[in-house]
Design a protein around this motif. Structure first.
Motif, PDB file in Angstrom:
ATOM      1  N   ALA A 123       0.768  -1.274   0.044  1.00  0.00           N
ATOM      2  CA  ALA A 123      -0.021   0.052  -0.042  1.00  0.00           C
ATOM      3  C   ALA A 123       0.866   1.186   0.067  1.00  0.00           C
ATOM      4  O   ALA A 123       0.496   2.087  -0.741  1.00  0.00           O
ATOM      5  N   ALA A 124       1.930   1.163   0.881  1.00  0.00           N
ATOM      6  CA  ALA A 124       2.794   2.433   0.880  1.00  0.00           C
ATOM      7  C   ALA A 124       3.518   2.550  -0.336  1.00  0.00           C
ATOM      8  O   ALA A 124       3.799   3.924  -1.035  1.00  0.00           O
ATOM      9  N   ASP A 125       3.817   1.641  -1.014  1.00  0.00           N
ATOM     10  CA  ASP A 125       4.666   1.703  -2.399  1.00  0.00           C
ATOM     11  C   ASP A 125       3.680   2.200  -3.470  1.00  0.00           C
ATOM     12  O   ASP A 125       4.169   3.212  -4.152  1.00  0.00           O
ATOM     13  N   LEU A 126       2.565   1.991  -3.445  1.00  0.00           N
ATOM     14  CA  LEU A 126       1.521   2.431  -4.419  1.00  0.00           C
ATOM     15  C   LEU A 126       1.356   3.789  -4.164  1.00  0.00           C
ATOM     16  O   LEU A 126       0.981   4.459  -5.156  1.00  0.00           O
ATOM     17  N   VAL A 127       1.245   4.079  -2.834  1.00  0.00           N
ATOM     18  CA  VAL A 127       0.968   5.647  -2.585  1.00  0.00           C
ATOM     19  C   VAL A 127       2.115   6.443  -2.744  1.00  0.00           C
ATOM     20  O   VAL A 127       1.948   7.656  -3.585  1.00  0.00           O
ATOM     21  N   ARG A 181       7.157  -2.306 -10.951  1.00  0.00           N
ATOM     22  CA  ARG A 181       6.066  -2.473  -9.806  1.00  0.00           C
ATOM     23  C   ARG A 181       6.303  -3.673  -9.063  1.00  0.00           C
ATOM     24  O   ARG A 181       7.230  -4.564  -9.668  1.00  0.00           O
ATOM     25  N   LEU A 182       6.094  -3.830  -7.893  1.00  0.00           N
ATOM     26  CA  LEU A 182       6.299  -5.105  -6.932  1.00  0.00           C
ATOM     27  C   LEU A 182       6.116  -6.445  -7.711  1.00  0.00           C
ATOM     28  O   LEU A 182       6.768  -7.585  -7.398  1.00  0.00           O
ATOM     29  N   ASP A 183       4.887  -6.521  -8.274  1.00  0.00           N
ATOM     30  CA  ASP A 183       4.585  -7.582  -9.181  1.00  0.00           C
ATOM     31  C   ASP A 183       5.046  -7.818 -10.320  1.00  0.00           C
ATOM     32  O   ASP A 183       4.970  -8.850 -11.122  1.00  0.00           O
ATOM     33  N   VAL A 221      -0.643  -9.996  -4.380  1.00  0.00           N
ATOM     34  CA  VAL A 221      -1.477  -9.014  -3.579  1.00  0.00           C
ATOM     35  C   VAL A 221      -1.231  -7.679  -4.269  1.00  0.00           C
ATOM     36  O   VAL A 221      -2.360  -6.809  -4.575  1.00  0.00           O
ATOM     37  N   THR A 222      -0.265  -7.199  -4.719  1.00  0.00           N
ATOM     38  CA  THR A 222      -0.041  -6.022  -5.544  1.00  0.00           C
ATOM     39  C   THR A 222      -1.011  -5.714  -6.745  1.00  0.00           C
ATOM     40  O   THR A 222      -1.513  -4.624  -6.576  1.00  0.00           O
ATOM     41  N   PRO A 223      -1.498  -6.742  -7.470  1.00  0.00           N
ATOM     42  CA  PRO A 223      -2.386  -6.455  -8.611  1.00  0.00           C
ATOM     43  C   PRO A 223      -3.742  -6.004  -7.753  1.00  0.00           C
ATOM     44  O   PRO A 223      -4.667  -5.388  -8.529  1.00  0.00           O
ATOM     45  N   LEU A 224      -3.937  -6.914  -6.722  1.00  0.00           N
ATOM     46  CA  LEU A 224      -5.500  -6.495  -6.107  1.00  0.00           C
ATOM     47  C   LEU A 224      -5.455  -5.091  -5.463  1.00  0.00           C
ATOM     48  O   LEU A 224      -6.621  -4.455  -5.551  1.00  0.00           O
ATOM     49  N   PHE A 225      -4.305  -4.733  -4.946  1.00  0.00           N
ATOM     50  CA  PHE A 225      -4.353  -3.290  -4.318  1.00  0.00           C
ATOM     51  C   PHE A 225      -4.351  -2.381  -5.287  1.00  0.00           C
ATOM     52  O   PHE A 225      -4.910  -1.200  -5.063  1.00  0.00           O
ATOM     53  N   ALA A 226      -3.808  -2.634  -6.422  1.00  0.00           N
ATOM     54  CA  ALA A 226      -3.520  -1.600  -7.573  1.00  0.00           C
ATOM     55  C   ALA A 226      -4.947  -1.191  -8.289  1.00  0.00           C
ATOM     56  O   ALA A 226      -5.393  -0.230  -8.697  1.00  0.00           O
ATOM     57  N   ARG A 227      -5.647  -2.578  -8.368  1.00  0.00           N
ATOM     58  CA  ARG A 227      -6.904  -2.359  -8.955  1.00  0.00           C
ATOM     59  C   ARG A 227      -8.020  -1.908  -8.013  1.00  0.00           C
ATOM     60  O   ARG A 227      -8.649  -0.755  -8.474  1.00  0.00           O
TER      61      ARG A 227
END
Length: 265
Positions: A114-118, A132-134, A252-258
């Protein structure tokens, strides 16, 4: 002779385990060597030789970490099931502890995502060249599981954290152990985070501040988790958590990004 065997056997076995992670670096060092060969003042050495030379430093760090860990882990009051088994000592783990390690890792890794996406949403220009992480290849996934989950833990937790705690206990005659444990966890986490600053290389000076802050803070947070698991449970819990973090990144990264994209609409 007994003392020598109690060091040599674990040292050779755990170094061999860590060397599996070193081997997973080969695709990365091959690409790095090809980039070096493309520089104007590049060496005339063959690419394969340059790639092999890039493996020297992590190999030395691995051997140093394992040597320190084998010599000092138990003296610092820390634990490794593998080390105890190799020395013919009983090593039993609580079954429930593994589940809580995975759950805690899931929470911290999700917070990291979450922090990385922010960071990426606030400073998109800084992350143009940062995947991206994924967004990782198969060889990079193996690198995360083997080099990250095994080799880095042997370097930074088994080696560095054990050394720091042992030295602190010696200097204070065993006093202030809880404080010294956290100092050792923190310093080893900072060293671990700093080891990931290579991602900043090649980026523009205007972006480097953001990338340094992101790299140190997120990897430092995870380093604190791995160090705490080593200090409170065992080296193997830190290894499991480190490897599992990468699995969470990929899934989890794709789910959070979506989810973030949907919320932004």
């Amino acid at each position: 002779m007994t003392t020598r065997r109690s060091f040599l056997k674990p040292f050779l076995a755990m170094s061999s385990l860590g060397f599996v992670g070193i081997l997973s670096l080969i695709p990365v060092t091959q690409r790095a060597a090809e980039l070096v060969r493309g520089l104007p003042e590049a060496s005339d050495l063959p690419t394969s030789v340059l790639a092999a030379l890039l493996l020297v430093q992590p190999t030395i760090l691995l051997l140093a970490g394992v040597a320190l860990g084998v010599a000092l882990t138990e003296k610092a009051g820390l634990s490794s099931f593998i080390l105890r088994r190799l020395r013919g000592e009983p090593a039993q783990a609580s079954r429930g502890a593994w589940g809580s390690t995975l759950l805690l890792t899931l929470v911290l890794a999700s917070a990291t995502i979450a922090a990385d996406l922010v960071f990426r949403s606030l400073f998109p220009a800084a992350f143009v060249s940062i995947t991206r992480l994924d967004d990782v290849t198969l060889s990079e996934r193996m690198l995360g599981l083997l080099y990250g989950g095994i080799t880095e833990e042997l370097m930074f937790r088994f080696g560095l954290l054990s050394l720091l705690l042992w030295a602190g206990l010696r200097l204070t005659a065993g006093r202030f152990r809880p404080f010294l444990v956290w100092i050792s966890i923190g310093v080893s986490a900072l060293a671990f985070a700093a080891g990931h600053l290579g991602v900043v290389a090649g980026t523009s000076p205007a972006d480097q501040g953001v990338l340094i802050a992101r790299t140190l803070s997120l990897n430092g947070l995870l380093g604190l988790l791995f160090g705490w698991l080593y200090a409170r449970r065992s080296l193997e819990h830190a290894m499991l958590a480190h490897a599992f973090v990468h699995v969470i990144f990929w899934t989890v990264t794709p789910l959070f990004a979506r989810l973030g994209h949907n919320l932004a609409q």
